[in-house]
Enzyme design. Structure first.
Site, mmCIF file in Angstrom:
data_model
loop_
_atom_site.group_PDB
_atom_site.id
_atom_site.type_symbol
_atom_site.label_atom_id
_atom_site.label_comp_id
_atom_site.label_asym_id
_atom_site.label_seq_id
_atom_site.Cartn_x
_atom_site.Cartn_y
_atom_site.Cartn_z
ATOM 1 N N PHE A 1 0.817 -1.204 0.000
ATOM 2 C CA PHE A 1 0.000 0.000 0.000
ATOM 3 C C PHE A 1 0.852 1.255 0.000
ATOM 4 C CE2 PHE A 1 -2.706 -3.177 1.959
ATOM 5 C CZ PHE A 1 -3.954 -2.928 1.403
ATOM 6 N N ASP A 2 0.456 2.204 -0.833
ATOM 7 C CA ASP A 2 0.804 3.592 -0.568
ATOM 8 C C ASP A 2 0.062 3.979 0.711
ATOM 9 O OD1 ASP A 2 1.501 6.408 -1.038
ATOM 10 O OD2 ASP A 2 -0.634 6.594 -1.502
ATOM 11 N N VAL A 3 0.615 4.844 1.513
ATOM 12 C CA VAL A 3 0.013 5.163 2.814
ATOM 13 C C VAL A 3 -0.744 6.487 2.781
ATOM 14 C CG1 VAL A 3 0.454 5.509 5.277
ATOM 15 C CG2 VAL A 3 1.785 3.816 3.988
#
Length: 241
Positions: A13-15
């Site tokens: 995931f990108d956060v």
């Protein structure tokens, strides 16, 4: 043919922008500074002031730690509008990551997904700051890759290669990893370049990294508005399995 999520063992995931809702706090901080000195700009203009400064700063090598990016973005904004810099205010910017909230759907979606997948976090943040966010997400990621780890910012491929190596050590090849992100520029496009299956979380009302000029060549395999929709999509596939 739509992706079957049960064919993957890990989600990366990108956060910030995907799981953590950072744009409102960024806008609020810049409004606070601007309002003190009668600088009248729209929310979108303030966000673009930040994004222009961020983009220039993140090209520097070695990569700046994210608190330093935030400090420098504040300083650039002040210089652009003739605002005197304030050391205390600068530190509020630098430490603002701890104030950024999760999206309302994030925790429940991540709780479901972590029951079925190994979880990786790939972020342009620093190691200290991401600890605040990881606690807010209610998870303990199996793999964490930060700009501080790899000395580069996405869309640089270094983040992804580091994740591939870490997951390979867990017995998970690249083909069994699905990347999830809100930024077409920083997440979907590099995933396409690396042959990595990916999902775009659109997050309506949020724009950083996904404006038209950021989207050229981006081809997500799936797209949803929210993380909740992704979790429900996975649940539907489980029911069919």
């Amino acid at each position: 043919m739509k992706l079957d999520l049960t064919q993957f063992d890990a989600l990366t995931f990108d956060v910030y922008g995907t799981l953590i809702d950072w744009e409102p706090t960024i806008i609020s901080m810049f409004h606070s500074t601007a309002d003190q000195y009668g600088v009248t700009l729209s929310d979108e203009q303030l966000l673009m002031e930040f994004d222009k400064a961020r983009a220039a700063l993140q090209k520097q090598r070695p990569a700046l730690l994210y608190p330093d990016v935030l400090r420098a973005a504040y300083g650039q904004f002040c210089r652009n509008y003739g605002i005197p810099e304030n050391a205390q205010e600068r530190e509020v910017y630098a430490n603002s990551v701890m104030l950024w909230p999760t999206f309302a759907d994030t925790r429940a979606a991540m709780a479901h997904l972590q029951q079925h997948f190994k979880i990786g976090l790939l972020s342009n943040i620093d190691n200290t700051s991401i600890q605040f966010s990881e606690r807010k997400l209610g998870i303990k990621a199996d793999v964490v890759v930060t700009a501080e780890n790899v000395n580069a910012y996405k869309p640089d491929h270094a983040h992804f290669h580091a994740a591939f190596e870490s997951f390979a050590a867990l017995g998970i090849p690249k083909e069994r990893i699905l990347h999830v992100g809100q930024s077409l520029r920083a997440d979907v496009i590099p995933a396409n370049q690396l042959g990595l299956s990916n999902v775009w979380i659109k997050r309506p009302g949020r724009s950083l990294g996904s404006r038209p000029e950021d989207a050229v060549g981006a081809k997500p395999d799936l797209s949803f508005d929210t993380m909740q929709e992704l979790a429900l999509y996975h649940q539907a596939h489980l029911a069919l399995a």
